[in-house]
Design an enzyme around this catalytic site. Structure first.
Site, short mmCIF file in Angstrom:
data_model
loop_
_atom_site.label_atom_id
_atom_site.label_comp_id
_atom_site.label_asym_id
_atom_site.label_seq_id
_atom_site.Cartn_x
_atom_site.Cartn_y
_atom_site.Cartn_z
N ASP A 157 0.92 -1.31 -0.20
CA ASP A 157 -0.60 0.09 0.38
C ASP A 157 0.57 1.11 -0.13
O ASP A 157 2.34 1.17 -0.33
CB ASP A 157 -0.97 -0.07 1.19
CG ASP A 157 -2.25 0.69 0.84
OD1 ASP A 157 -2.03 1.88 0.34
OD2 ASP A 157 -3.59 -0.33 1.39
N ASP A 158 0.69 2.45 0.37
CA ASP A 158 1.31 3.86 0.45
C ASP A 158 2.20 3.88 0.98
O ASP A 158 2.40 3.24 1.94
CB ASP A 158 0.11 4.63 1.66
CG ASP A 158 -1.33 5.27 0.17
OD1 ASP A 158 -1.22 5.10 -1.16
OD2 ASP A 158 -2.09 5.38 1.08
#
Length: 463
Positions: free
Chosen positions: A245-246
């Site tokens: 993810d981020d």
């Protein structure tokens, strides 16, 4: 032609203006504490099988007696040290040897269940409580988690399986969470396979994360790298992150709970970040940004094989603001979307959020970006009836494969020296009238740029 000349002159004089405000305070992980013990002094066994939670707890309980005597260091030697969640204390250095690995237990009972954060109102994934992080601290001062490139491994695979099979009873734990703490340093370590977000400073101030590597499989769910959350004076430098993810996500609370708690994230500095993912972004703001996010400076970034490079995530109901964001010196390779505003994050903590609480997004500057094999330059979608204004794009060159490089709606801003040409709401030039509307393109640079133009050129501009 005059605008191009002014832009080039401006760029040649911008470096000195931003350089001084963007250096993080240097930290010394080798700082000597007057008292030191090894985890083996408390019966820990580094065989990867023996559970050492009690040993960590007992060691830290013992070291607590030295917090007013200059602090102490807990040394973790080479070995594989299986443990459940444990608390840190103030004036403590947790030091991992080069071949030391702290392993998170695969038994959820070894990760206590605690109350949700007040700025979220519930667990981020499920209503109610949440599991506490593997390494945790609350209301602390002067905490250092460091070493000689040792490793903290969350063994998150079991948690990802429970999440994907929808058999979780509570929200998954982070790998490291420091809450309501100050003077925190995390450096010179490897972090692997967090169950959820990896490093989560929340309600903290004066936090430094330097020289860390964060890894998780590209398909692991929500394994963000570093998530400053309702925190101020945060410095992130020289990190490599590859997760599901981020890489970095700046947050400040969720809908009505974040609005009520009203603790913004501000003064966040990011330098020399490298990494990639396939399901997130390089740098994200939001989508939980209801307490506000401002004064973010990110420079010298390299993202490759990544879904999105830079994103601001919001939604009706979030409220709050995102303002005064400066991102520069970005290199991209094989990225799906270079810059994105996504205003459709429709997940809310409960039915009590206010759909009329709209976020304010303004004074966002992105400059000096180069990218090869980029699918889309920008997807910049605001919210109808809301204010997404003063977005400024400067000196951006992207090799884009899409026939429609920009898609924009409900935004306003300016641009200069951008290729491919920007969308209609951003086509008005930054020069000569609008760079004072752009964050961190300060007024005194206007005077500096004008001093370096000829009288004839200035006459042409005025005419």
């Amino acid at each position: 032609m005059v605008n191009v000349l002014l832009a080039v002159t401006f760029l040649s004089h911008i470096t000195w203006a931003v350089k001084g405000s963007s250096h993080c305070k240097q930290t010394d992980p080798w700082e000597i504490r007057p008292h030191s013990v090894s985890i083996t002094d408390f019966g820990a066994v580094g065989d990867g099988v023996t559970l050492n939670t009690k040993a960590f707890q007992n060691a830290i309980f013992y070291l607590n007696s030295f917090t007013d005597k200059g602090g102490a260091k807990l040394f973790v030697p080479a070995g594989r040290w299986l443990t459940g969640s444990f608390d840190l204390i103030s004036h403590l250095t947790l030091w991992l040897d080069k071949d030391a690995v702290i392993l998170g237990s695969k038994n959820p009972d070894d990760w206590p269940v605690v109350d949700p954060l007040p700025s979220y109102g519930r667990g981020r994934e499920l209503p109610g409580a949440r599991h506490r992080s593997l390494i945790y601290g609350c209301n602390l001062t002067d905490v250092i988690i460091t070493g000689d490139n040792g490793t903290i491994d969350g063994q998150g695979g079991v948690w990802w399986n429970w999440f994907q099979s929808k058999t979780l009873n509570y929200t998954r734990p982070h790998l490291v969470e420091l809450k309501s703490s100050t003077e925190v340093v995390i450096s010179n370590l490897n972090f692997l396979d967090s169950p959820f977000w990896t490093i989560h400073p929340v309600y903290c101030s004066r936090v430094t994360v330097q020289n860390v590597t964060i890894l998780a499989p590209l398909d692991s769910p929500n394994t963000d790298g570093i998530d400053p959350d309702s925190s101020n004076d945060v410095c992130i430098e020289d990190c490599y992150i590859s997760t599901g993810d981020d890489l970095i996500s700046i947050k400040s609370g969720w809908d009505e709970y974040g609005i009520s708690f009203a603790r913004p994230s501000t003064n966040i500095i990011i330098h020399r970040l490298t990494g990639h993912n396939r399901n997130g972004s390089g740098i994200a703001i939001g989508s939980e940004m209801s307490g506000g996010v401002s004064e973010v400076h990110a420079e010298n970034l390299y993202f490759f094989n990544t879904s999105t490079a830079i994103i601001i995530k919001t939604a009706p109901g979030r409220g709050g603001y995102v303002r005064n964001i400066y991102i520069s010196d970005v290199t991209l390779a094989d990225v799906d979307t270079a810059i994105r505003f996504n205003s459709n994050f429709s997940e809310h903590p409960d039915e009590f959020y206010d759909p009329n609480a709209l976020p304010l997004v303004e004074r966002i500057t992105v400059k000096d970006v180069r990218g090869d094999n980029i699918k889309v330059a920008g997807l910049l979608n605001g919210i109808e009836g809301d204010s997404f204004r003063n977005l400024c794009l400067l000196n951006i060159t992207l090799n884009v494969t899409s026939e429609s490089p920009w898609n924009c709606s409900y935004i306003q801003g300016y641009s200069a020296m951008v290729s491919p040409e920007t969308c209609e709401p951003l086509k008005e030039s930054i020069y000569p009238k609008h760079y004072s509307d752009c964050y961190h393109l300060s007024n005194h640079l206007h005077s500096s740029a004008h001093r370096h133009l000829s009288k004839e050129t200035m006459a042409d501009i005025r005419s």
